[in-house]
Design an enzyme around this catalytic site. Structure first.
Site, PDB file in Angstrom:
ATOM      1  N   TYR A   1     114.546 -54.220  24.707  1.00 47.91           N
ATOM      2  CA  TYR A   1     115.372 -53.411  25.609  1.00 47.91           C
ATOM      3  C   TYR A   1     115.054 -51.948  25.566  1.00 47.91           C
ATOM      4  O   TYR A   1     114.765 -51.401  24.506  1.00 47.91           O
ATOM      5  CB  TYR A   1     116.843 -53.589  25.217  1.00 47.91           C
TER       6      TYR A   1
ATOM      7  N   LEU B   1     140.104 -33.141  16.032  1.00 47.44           N
ATOM      8  CA  LEU B   1     140.042 -34.523  16.505  1.00 47.44           C
ATOM      9  C   LEU B   1     138.619 -34.970  16.807  1.00 47.44           C
ATOM     10  O   LEU B   1     137.801 -34.196  17.284  1.00 47.44           O
ATOM     11  CB  LEU B   1     140.864 -34.673  17.788  1.00 47.44           C
TER      12      LEU B   1
ATOM     13  N   HIS C   1     126.006 -61.398  27.499  1.00 43.34           N
ATOM     14  CA  HIS C   1     126.155 -60.539  26.321  1.00 43.34           C
ATOM     15  C   HIS C   1     126.884 -59.269  26.692  1.00 43.34           C
ATOM     16  O   HIS C   1     126.892 -58.853  27.844  1.00 43.34           O
ATOM     17  CB  HIS C   1     124.778 -60.219  25.704  1.00 43.34           C
TER      18      HIS C   1
ATOM     19  N   ASP D   1     121.867 -52.107  16.645  1.00 35.28           N
ATOM     20  CA  ASP D   1     120.524 -51.573  16.844  1.00 35.28           C
ATOM     21  C   ASP D   1     120.136 -50.421  15.927  1.00 35.28           C
ATOM     22  O   ASP D   1     118.948 -50.115  15.819  1.00 35.28           O
ATOM     23  CB  ASP D   1     120.322 -51.168  18.305  1.00 35.28           C
TER      24      ASP D   1
HETATM   25 CU   LIG Z   1     121.763 -56.726  28.717  1.00 34.99          CU
END
Ligand SMILES: [Cu+2]
Ligand SMILES: *[C@@H]1O[C@H](CO)[C@@H](O)[C@H](O)[C@H]1NC(C)=O
Ligand SMILES: *[C@@H]1O[C@H](CO)[C@@H](O)[C@H](O)[C@H]1NC(C)=O
Ligand SMILES: *[C@@H]1O[C@H](CO)[C@@H](O)[C@H](O)[C@H]1NC(C)=O
Ligand SMILES: *[C@@H]1O[C@H](CO)[C@@H](O)[C@H](O)[C@H]1NC(C)=O
Ligand SMILES: *[C@@H]1O[C@H](CO)[C@@H](O)[C@H](O)[C@H]1NC(C)=O
Ligand SMILES: *[C@@H]1O[C@H](CO)[C@@H](O)[C@H](O)[C@H]1NC(C)=O
Ligand SMILES: *[C@@H]1O[C@H](CO)[C@@H](O)[C@H](O)[C@H]1NC(C)=O
Ligand SMILES: *[C@@H]1O[C@H](CO)[C@@H](O)[C@H](O)[C@H]1NC(C)=O
Ligand SMILES: *[C@@H]1O[C@H](CO)[C@@H](O)[C@H](O)[C@H]1NC(C)=O
Length: 804
Positions: A491, A695, A539, A410
């Site tokens: 989304y 780190l 997914h 994305d």
């Molecule tokens: Cu989903």
């Protein structure tokens, strides 16, 4: 209607009366203590109050303005800086740039100008020492399309401010693992031709079939009722670029339901190279039968016995508006959180710097990943240098090539540009403090007003409590949230960072919006059937976060502490063994063993500690990293879609030595060259030592999402969520939440309260104007856009769509 309710703020105490187990039956309070009672019945406020208190209007809920101790070096370019960089770029003849509004697919243009984050090495010398702020540079992304081999070029321009003598540009390479010239190929250079000269031509070619099957066509015409789009990333094997596209119904109204309306017809094309006349149609798939040409497909279609499946068509099932009978009382106003005495935190708006109850941090913002947090400190001691999203993968699977071929990375689309204005009273409490965010698009700066919110919230459960036959002690759990929402395509991702009074931090992501669904045919092994011809395509959402801890300095180690079953014989066990459990401790020595998953049964604690600075008991001070609402790494092994572009998705926890050359686990154009992407995360792991080093934890949040009927019309935030917590582990000498006055201890006995200790909490009366809880949403804005070239800062305008 304006409702005025008088609230009395003081001891929330009435619940004590309900304590039957302690046989409490006494009166309510003693003298100075107030009883809170704001119960509203029949729309009439019935209030019990202490008449000696004056009722004044509640305070404005704005954060106290402060000045950040140092300027925000992770901030954005100012409007003037962006304008000066773009003007300078256009003056560099060798870049051969065309302004975006006039650029064709065969011109070079500027895609992005933003601040390049400073190297940590330079940043620490500034934020911890007395060195000057690191030199500021612009990160510029060029869309180099005046070429047979189009590329996206990352370049660095600076130092800023621009001057015609010392400013230079050069390829940006050091933050990427692909050490070439800062270029990655562009597979989308011919996006216009793809639609006009390819997909719509195919759509027109099969219009007889699509008319017959679904009564519509996809030809690029105004009256199209069908759409064609497909996989991401494209197939990139054998030096070819192959796409699969699917046919979808276009919704008839404004509801964004197209991803719920697949039609089950797929077309494959070889789109290698920039000449659309050389692109080849490779075949069709319908009902799990592959046809190697349009002719073969048409012949089969018009022959007897061809099986035609039904179409997914829009309806109320795909619309989010209220449906069904209204529940009794649902039209009454629900309980609402308020901040009666105003914001209890401080903000430097210009520097996006925040202080709350001992915590402080800076907020950064970028096109790729949206907001990030920097230099997170508790009482001046840094805990994290950086905390932020890196990339989000939505990897699908299915029997058909569309779902099988989808693995969205994305940041290609960007979380920044899609972080829209938050809806006050819904996304965040109405009393929240908001920040604007800005990003660059095509010689303009877009500002999304109120796209980050900051607010305190009191949880529905206390932080601490204990009761005995003599007293009850309980502490409110008031925490601080920083939130933004990015709508990437179908989304909506909600990101929330939480800060708590006990010294813990939370990172949470939630997902809502429209699912990308599959046509149902032959997809039984890949999802539930959720509508007439629809499958909820399985997914994995995997979202990678960078957490650069600095525990009491940068020399940190990772300690693993496991609870293990044990069989032990003790001097006192009478010669017998006892089946019990014990702790086993170890350190992660190097990057050879620093990629792993959360242990089964949560049996292993992952601790980031400073070995050189134990507490007075000899225990290592540090923070524990733990999942708290479920996390996910990618189920697919050696994904055919993402190949080397998302190795970060493979484990829950991955730890590397901090390097200025490895600032990000991903690159927004990794999808353009999945075999040899700009950032191949696997290359971060080269056996470096991790004991007493600086780190970085690369942590995955995520969800294994198998949409069910409840994902229609939209997935819901309640269950599509994932979170991680960072909790102090021997870091402090005790629970630091004891410092809050927002606790109470009630002493009682024999049915009488002898003392109510409220530790000097604000004992205040104010009249609440209820209106702010229902803000005026007619003020909701689109983008505020300011053109940067030519530059006239006094001419902004509003735009609500087509932002990228
Ligand atoms: Cu989903
Ligand atoms: C785009 O091209 C037109 C025609 O050449 C020109 O007038 C216009 O100024 C150009 N736009 C910009 C922003 O330079
Ligand atoms: C500059 O770009 C134009 C298209 O905008 C292209 O035609 C020309 O060949 C390019 N010049 C060079 C030297 O690359
Ligand atoms: C950041 O560090 C890298 C690696 O040491 C170096 O190549 C680069 O020049 C530094 N960047 C800046 C802006 O100083
Ligand atoms: C740089 O040069 C350009 C054109 O030569 C000029 O318009 C601009 O003002 C100069 N900028 C600075 C900062 O000197
Ligand atoms: C769209 O309009 C064209 C031309 O007016 C017509 O031929 C075609 O049938 C229409 N398509 C649909 C799906 O209505
Ligand atoms: C398509 O398939 C047919 C029958 O299986 C075969 O004869 C033909 O050669 C194939 N055509 C192509 C272009 O692969
Ligand atoms: C947000 O942007 C709007 C519109 O440009 C502006 O009026 C407002 O002052 C900005 N808010 C902050 C906190 O900068
Ligand atoms: C960190 O460790 C290195 C050796 O590994 C040491 O030279 C350095 O002084 C340490 N830094 C601090 C702040 O303790
Ligand atoms: C509780 O209060 C009542 C009424 O004031 C009193 O009669 C009683 O003795 C008290 N009990 C105790 C244990 O103090």
């Amino acid at each position: 209607m304006k409702l005025l309710t008088t609230l009395l703020f003081g001891l929330l105490w009435q619940d004590v009366a309900a304590r039957t187990s302690k046989a409490y039956k006494g009166g309510r309070g003693r003298g100075k203590k107030l009883i809170h009672d704001a119960v509203r019945r029949s729309s009439e406020a019935r209030v019990t109050r202490d008449d000696t208190k004056e009722s004044v209007a509640c305070a404005e809920a704005l954060a106290t303005p402060i000045k950040a101790p140092k300027p925000n070096i992770w901030g954005q370019l100012t409007g003037d800086e962006a304008a000066s960089v773009i003007a300078w770029l256009f003056a560099q003849k060798e870049l051969n740039l065309t302004v975006s509004e006039n650029a064709t697919s065969w011109d070079n243009s500027v895609l992005l100008i933003e601040a390049l984050p400073p190297n940590k090495t330079d940043a620490l010398a500034f934020i911890d020492g007395c060195k000057a702020a690191p030199a500021k540079y612009a990160h510029v992304l060029l869309d180099h399309r005046a070429s047979e081999n189009p590329t996206y070029n990352d370049i660095i321009v600076g130092p800023l401010p621009i001057d015609n003598v010392t400013t230079t540009w050069k390829p940006l390479t050091y933050p990427f693992t692909k050490k070439n010239d800062g270029k990655v190929r562009n597979l989308d250079a011919d996006d216009d031709a793809l639609h006009d000269q390819w997909l719509y031509v195919i759509g027109a070619d099969v219009a007889d079939i699509t008319m017959d099957l679904w009564g519509g066509s996809a030809t690029g015409a105004e009256n199209d009722t069908l759409d064609i789009w497909g996989i991401d990333p494209l197939w990139q094997d054998d030096n070819k670029v192959i796409r699969w596209d699917a046919f979808w119904s276009i919704p008839e109204d404004d509801f964004d339901a197209e991803t719920l309306l697949p039609l089950g017809l797929y077309v494959m094309s070889d789109v290698t190279g920039r000449d659309p006349s050389k692109w080849k149609l490779e075949g069709w798939l319908y009902n799990d039968i592959f046809y190697n040409s349009t002719e073969a497909f048409r012949d089969a279609y018009f022959s007897e016995g061809f099986v035609k499946n039904g179409a997914n068509v829009e309806g109320d099932w795909a619309r989010t508006d209220q449906q069904g009978p209204v529940f009794p009382l649902d039209t009454a106003y629900p309980p609402t959180s308020i901040a009666p005495t105003g914001a209890r935190f401080a903000v430097d708006h210009d520097n996006k710097y925040v202080e709350w109850m001992g915590w402080s941090f800076y907020i950064g913002f970028s096109r790729d990943t949206g907001m990030s947090l920097h230099d997170i400190r508790y009482k001046g001691e840094r805990i994290l240098y950086e905390l932020g999203l890196q990339e989000a993968l939505a990897h699908y699977a299915g029997n058909d090539p569309m779902q099988s071929g989808t693995a969205y990375l994305d940041t290609f689309y960007g979380f920044g540009p899609y972080a829209f204005e938050l809806v006050s009273g819904y996304d965040c409490p109405a009393y929240a403090t908001y920040l604007n965010t800005s990003f660059y698009v095509a010689e303009t700066t877009h500002t999304h007003i109120s796209s980050i919110c900051l607010f305190e919230y009191t949880a529905d459960y206390p932080m601490q409590r204990h009761s005995t036959s003599k007293y009850v002690s309980v502490t409110k759990n008031t925490y601080f949230s920083v939130r933004s929402v990015s709508t990437v395509g179908n989304y909506d991702y909600m990101f929330t960072y939480g800060f708590y009074m006990d010294g813990s931090i939370s990172v949470e992501v939630r997902a809502s919006g429209y699912i990308q669904s599959a046509y149902f045919a032959n997809n039984e092994d890949y999802g539930f059937k959720i509508h007439d011809f629809l499958s909820g395509s399985m997914h994995d959402h995997v979202l990678n976060f960078k957490a650069d801890f600095d525990i009491l300095g940068t020399n940190n180690s990772v300690q693993l502490m496991s609870l293990v079953p044990a069989t032990k014989r003790y001097p006192w066990s009478q010669g017998k063994t006892r089946n019990t459990m014990a702790l086993e401790r170890s350190f992660i020595e190097s990057e050879k063993s620093s990629r792993f998953n959360w242990a089964d049964n949560g049996a292993t604690q992952v601790l980031v500690v400073n070995e050189d600075k134990p507490n007075k008991y000899g225990e290592l001070r540090g923070y524990r990293i733990l999942p708290y609402t479920g996390t996910a790494h990618l189920t697919v092994k050696d994904s055919s879609n993402v190949v080397n572009a998302a190795h970060w998705a493979e484990y829950d926890v991955q730890i590397t030595k901090q390097k200025d050359t490895e600032p990000k686990s991903a690159h927004p154009y990794n999808s353009q060259d999945v075999h040899d992407p700009p950032v191949n995360f696997a290359k971060f792991f080269n056996d470096e030592k991790l004991r007493k080093e600086d780190l970085v934890f690369w942590l995955n949040l995520g969800m294994h999402h198998v949409p069910h009927t409840g994902d229609l019309p939209n997935t819901v935030f309640t269950t599509a969520h994932s979170g991680i917590q960072f909790m102090p582990s021997n870091y402090f000498m005790g629970d630091v939440s004891r410092q809050t006055v927002n606790q109470v201890r009630v002493e009682y006995g024999g049915g009488n309260v002898s003392q109510v200790e409220n530790f000097g909490q604000k004992d205040q009366v104010c009249a609440l104007d209820f209106e702010p809880a229902e803000p005026d949403l007619s003020e909701y804005k689109g983008d505020v856009v300011v053109r940067k070239f030519p530059y006239d800062p006094n001419h902004p305008w509003y735009e609500t769509d087509a932002i990228v």
